[in-house]
Design a protein around this motif. Structure first.
Motif, PDB file in Angstrom:
ATOM      1  N   ARG A 176      24.863  48.013  53.817  1.00  0.00           N
ATOM      2  CA  ARG A 176      24.633  47.962  52.391  1.00  0.00           C
ATOM      3  C   ARG A 176      23.809  46.157  52.235  1.00  0.00           C
ATOM      4  O   ARG A 176      24.697  45.328  52.461  1.00  0.00           O
ATOM      5  CB  ARG A 176      25.953  47.976  51.588  1.00  0.00           C
ATOM      6  CG  ARG A 176      25.979  47.973  50.257  1.00  0.00           C
ATOM      7  CD  ARG A 176      27.292  47.928  49.285  1.00  0.00           C
ATOM      8  NE  ARG A 176      27.648  49.434  49.571  1.00  0.00           N
ATOM      9  CZ  ARG A 176      27.725  50.458  48.665  1.00  0.00           C
ATOM     10  NH1 ARG A 176      26.854  49.931  47.869  1.00  0.00           N
ATOM     11  NH2 ARG A 176      27.927  51.630  48.852  1.00  0.00           N
ATOM     12  N   LEU A 177      22.792  46.564  51.848  1.00  0.00           N
ATOM     13  CA  LEU A 177      21.942  45.244  51.812  1.00  0.00           C
ATOM     14  C   LEU A 177      21.607  45.004  50.302  1.00  0.00           C
ATOM     15  O   LEU A 177      21.345  45.900  49.432  1.00  0.00           O
ATOM     16  CB  LEU A 177      20.441  45.353  52.153  1.00  0.00           C
ATOM     17  CG  LEU A 177      19.345  44.184  51.968  1.00  0.00           C
ATOM     18  CD1 LEU A 177      19.845  43.105  52.925  1.00  0.00           C
ATOM     19  CD2 LEU A 177      18.249  44.876  52.658  1.00  0.00           C
ATOM     20  N   GLY A 178      21.752  43.610  49.580  1.00  0.00           N
ATOM     21  CA  GLY A 178      21.693  43.240  48.286  1.00  0.00           C
ATOM     22  C   GLY A 178      20.463  42.787  48.196  1.00  0.00           C
ATOM     23  O   GLY A 178      20.066  42.041  49.234  1.00  0.00           O
ATOM     24  N   LEU A 179      19.956  42.891  47.069  1.00  0.00           N
ATOM     25  CA  LEU A 179      18.601  42.533  46.706  1.00  0.00           C
ATOM     26  C   LEU A 179      18.708  41.997  45.158  1.00  0.00           C
ATOM     27  O   LEU A 179      19.160  42.646  44.380  1.00  0.00           O
ATOM     28  CB  LEU A 179      17.359  43.509  46.507  1.00  0.00           C
ATOM     29  CG  LEU A 179      17.228  44.329  47.800  1.00  0.00           C
ATOM     30  CD1 LEU A 179      16.216  45.607  47.493  1.00  0.00           C
ATOM     31  CD2 LEU A 179      16.410  43.591  48.782  1.00  0.00           C
ATOM     32  N   THR A 180      18.312  40.550  44.906  1.00  0.00           N
ATOM     33  CA  THR A 180      18.422  40.217  43.891  1.00  0.00           C
ATOM     34  C   THR A 180      16.604  39.602  43.427  1.00  0.00           C
ATOM     35  O   THR A 180      15.942  39.315  44.329  1.00  0.00           O
ATOM     36  CB  THR A 180      19.381  39.031  43.623  1.00  0.00           C
ATOM     37  OG1 THR A 180      18.531  37.701  44.145  1.00  0.00           O
ATOM     38  CG2 THR A 180      20.454  39.315  44.027  1.00  0.00           C
ATOM     39  N   GLY A 181      16.616  39.349  42.142  1.00  0.00           N
ATOM     40  CA  GLY A 181      15.302  38.576  41.566  1.00  0.00           C
ATOM     41  C   GLY A 181      15.453  37.040  41.879  1.00  0.00           C
ATOM     42  O   GLY A 181      16.159  36.690  42.901  1.00  0.00           O
ATOM     43  N   TRP A 203      27.794  31.884  41.673  1.00  0.00           N
ATOM     44  CA  TRP A 203      27.844  33.200  41.797  1.00  0.00           C
ATOM     45  C   TRP A 203      28.758  33.999  40.775  1.00  0.00           C
ATOM     46  O   TRP A 203      29.054  35.100  40.580  1.00  0.00           O
ATOM     47  CB  TRP A 203      28.064  33.567  43.137  1.00  0.00           C
ATOM     48  CG  TRP A 203      27.215  32.990  44.244  1.00  0.00           C
ATOM     49  CD1 TRP A 203      27.484  32.409  45.070  1.00  0.00           C
ATOM     50  CD2 TRP A 203      25.762  33.306  44.009  1.00  0.00           C
ATOM     51  NE1 TRP A 203      26.446  32.184  45.935  1.00  0.00           N
ATOM     52  CE2 TRP A 203      25.329  32.551  45.420  1.00  0.00           C
ATOM     53  CE3 TRP A 203      24.826  33.790  43.444  1.00  0.00           C
ATOM     54  CZ2 TRP A 203      23.952  32.481  45.450  1.00  0.00           C
ATOM     55  CZ3 TRP A 203      23.543  33.683  43.663  1.00  0.00           C
ATOM     56  CH2 TRP A 203      23.124  32.907  44.883  1.00  0.00           C
ATOM     57  N   GLY A 204      29.670  33.051  40.072  1.00  0.00           N
ATOM     58  CA  GLY A 204      30.718  33.606  39.099  1.00  0.00           C
ATOM     59  C   GLY A 204      31.385  34.623  39.670  1.00  0.00           C
ATOM     60  O   GLY A 204      31.985  34.891  40.826  1.00  0.00           O
ATOM     61  N   SER A 205      31.543  35.561  38.812  1.00  0.00           N
ATOM     62  CA  SER A 205      32.329  36.907  38.854  1.00  0.00           C
ATOM     63  C   SER A 205      31.640  37.719  39.951  1.00  0.00           C
ATOM     64  O   SER A 205      32.107  38.850  40.448  1.00  0.00           O
ATOM     65  CB  SER A 205      32.764  37.527  37.666  1.00  0.00           C
ATOM     66  OG  SER A 205      31.524  37.946  37.146  1.00  0.00           O
ATOM     67  N   MET A 206      30.459  37.424  40.296  1.00  0.00           N
ATOM     68  CA  MET A 206      29.852  38.366  41.324  1.00  0.00           C
ATOM     69  C   MET A 206      29.796  37.994  42.757  1.00  0.00           C
ATOM     70  O   MET A 206      29.409  38.634  43.526  1.00  0.00           O
ATOM     71  CB  MET A 206      28.000  38.095  40.971  1.00  0.00           C
ATOM     72  CG  MET A 206      27.594  38.827  39.687  1.00  0.00           C
ATOM     73  SD  MET A 206      28.364  40.802  39.665  1.00  0.00           S
ATOM     74  CE  MET A 206      27.472  41.566  40.922  1.00  0.00           C
ATOM     75  N   LEU A 263      29.198  40.160  45.920  1.00  0.00           N
ATOM     76  CA  LEU A 263      28.191  39.547  46.850  1.00  0.00           C
ATOM     77  C   LEU A 263      28.665  39.536  48.593  1.00  0.00           C
ATOM     78  O   LEU A 263      28.145  39.817  49.451  1.00  0.00           O
ATOM     79  CB  LEU A 263      27.536  38.336  46.692  1.00  0.00           C
ATOM     80  CG  LEU A 263      26.605  38.263  45.357  1.00  0.00           C
ATOM     81  CD1 LEU A 263      26.285  36.712  45.286  1.00  0.00           C
ATOM     82  CD2 LEU A 263      25.418  38.916  45.764  1.00  0.00           C
ATOM     83  N   ARG A 264      29.935  38.810  48.648  1.00  0.00           N
ATOM     84  CA  ARG A 264      30.614  38.680  49.902  1.00  0.00           C
ATOM     85  C   ARG A 264      30.961  40.253  50.443  1.00  0.00           C
ATOM     86  O   ARG A 264      31.119  40.445  51.688  1.00  0.00           O
ATOM     87  CB  ARG A 264      31.720  38.054  49.698  1.00  0.00           C
ATOM     88  CG  ARG A 264      31.769  36.533  49.364  1.00  0.00           C
ATOM     89  CD  ARG A 264      30.712  35.824  50.434  1.00  0.00           C
ATOM     90  NE  ARG A 264      31.211  35.807  51.718  1.00  0.00           N
ATOM     91  CZ  ARG A 264      30.610  35.372  52.657  1.00  0.00           C
ATOM     92  NH1 ARG A 264      29.252  34.918  52.393  1.00  0.00           N
ATOM     93  NH2 ARG A 264      31.081  35.254  53.901  1.00  0.00           N
ATOM     94  N   SER A 265      31.110  41.309  49.626  1.00  0.00           N
ATOM     95  CA  SER A 265      31.263  42.757  50.143  1.00  0.00           C
ATOM     96  C   SER A 265      30.199  43.212  50.787  1.00  0.00           C
ATOM     97  O   SER A 265      30.335  44.242  51.542  1.00  0.00           O
ATOM     98  CB  SER A 265      31.997  43.606  49.175  1.00  0.00           C
ATOM     99  OG  SER A 265      30.652  44.058  48.250  1.00  0.00           O
ATOM    100  N   ALA A 305      27.514  30.849  50.541  1.00  0.00           N
ATOM    101  CA  ALA A 305      28.862  31.523  50.180  1.00  0.00           C
ATOM    102  C   ALA A 305      28.482  32.982  49.574  1.00  0.00           C
ATOM    103  O   ALA A 305      29.233  33.756  49.322  1.00  0.00           O
ATOM    104  CB  ALA A 305      29.354  30.437  49.091  1.00  0.00           C
ATOM    105  N   GLY A 306      27.000  33.071  49.048  1.00  0.00           N
ATOM    106  CA  GLY A 306      26.593  34.376  48.520  1.00  0.00           C
ATOM    107  C   GLY A 306      26.003  35.323  49.493  1.00  0.00           C
ATOM    108  O   GLY A 306      25.598  36.382  49.219  1.00  0.00           O
TER     109      GLY A 306
END
Length: 328
Positions: A3-8, A29-32, A36-38, A77-78
């Motif tokens: 599972r790869l995350g992508l952000t702008g 990263w707040g509540s996200m 992100l760590r998952s 951390a993200g």
């Protein structure tokens, strides 16, 4: 399954830097943060240099710089597996600050395609391990040519992102070949392209994105407009024309909601792309937060509307969306 995350855009300068430089870096990263760590890893556009040095470019209106003392731990951390530096803010404080950025990311072991100490380094892809896969990342920008790297000059991987240009074809083919030689199982092209505040990609962008996939790219990851654009699925590969902004301190345009975007999660199993899952996000007080009900509903409707012209199948998935990826 990977599972790869992508952000702008992730812009850690100005107000974000002031808020988080003496606090827990993970707070940006707040509540996200937990989401992100998952993930197995994250690819983002780093829309600032990481330095406390350098000289501001007098001709520039907006200047973005963050202290690496907190910004690098925040990226760690993200779960940043790779950050693109191919954008129009890496040289806001000159070559000294750009070199500091490269050094800080190197020290942290975070790959950073899209900028370098010369043209060859700027155009070189990164290959990083994510969830059992080798992910190759190509990074280019068509924004602000004065920041382009030269033969012996630091800068960005600047290109005219039009596949009809011979120089562009050579640069992309060279980077793609290098990624596969380095063992990439899957290739992401991350592109900082197009004008701000535009909600639909141009015909040239659409043609270029499709050409990239025809050449062997698996995922096109766009950013620069500061607002989300639609997603197209071409030959079973996702084209995220613009992922919007994930963290910044920008003034909000009420009609465009540039404070709202998604965390795009690419799901792959056995080397096969299965789906793109979209988790609604909004920026609150210089941090990324899980979008509230109203913002999430707006984002779902917006993405459906913008993706409809591409014939994209967009399914509801909890508070977010899911786009299945099937080979055509």
């Amino acid at each position: 399954m990977a599972r790869l995350g992508l952000t702008g855009d992730v812009m850690f300068g100005r107000g974000v830097d002031a808020r988080w430089d003496d606090r827990d870096p993970a707070g940006v990263w707040g509540s996200m943060h937990e989401r992100l760590r998952s993930l197995d890893g994250l690819v983002a556009n780093l829309e600032c240099c990481l330095s406390t040095r350098g000289t501001a470019r007098e001709e520039r209106t907006y200047l973005f710089r963050a202290d690496p003392a907190w910004a690098v731990p925040a990226l760690e951390a993200g779960g940043a597996a790779c950050v693109s530096l191919a954008n129009n803010h890496l040289l806001d404080f000159g070559p000294v600050a750009l070199r500091d950025t490269l050094d800080a990311l190197d020290d942290a072991g975070i790959p950073h395609p899209g900028a370098g100490r010369d043209r060859a380094a700027a155009g070189r892809p990164a290959v990083t391990r994510v969830g059992g896969l080798n992910i190759g990342v190509l990074a280019f920008t068509d924004q602000y040519s004065p920041y382009a790297a030269g033969r012996e000059q630091p800068g960005t991987a600047y290109l005219d992102l039009d596949h009809r240009r011979p120089a562009t074809r050579r640069a992309v083919d060279g980077a793609l070949a290098a990624a596969y030689r380095a063992g990439a199982d899957l290739v992401v092209a991350t592109l900082h392209w197009g004008p701000n505040w535009v909600v639909r990609p141009s015909a040239t962008q659409r043609a270029f994105a499709r050409w990239l996939i025809d050449r062997g790219v698996d995922v096109v990851h766009g950013h620069s407009a500061h607002v989300i654009q639609g997603v197209e699925v071409y030959r079973g590969r996702p084209i995220v024309y613009d992922a919007g902004d994930f963290v910044d301190d920008y003034a909000v345009k009420p009609d465009l909601h540039n404070d709202r975007s998604f965390l795009f999660e690419l799901v792959a199993s056995g080397g096969r792309l299965e789906a793109l899952e979209l988790r609604p996000v909004e920026i609150v007080d210089e941090r990324a937060e899980r979008a509230g009900p109203d913002a999430a509903a707006w984002l779902r409707d917006r993405m459906r509307t913008l993706s409809a012209p591409f014939g994209t199948t967009v399914e509801r998935a909890g508070r977010g969306l899911r786009i299945p990826l099937a080979e055509c």
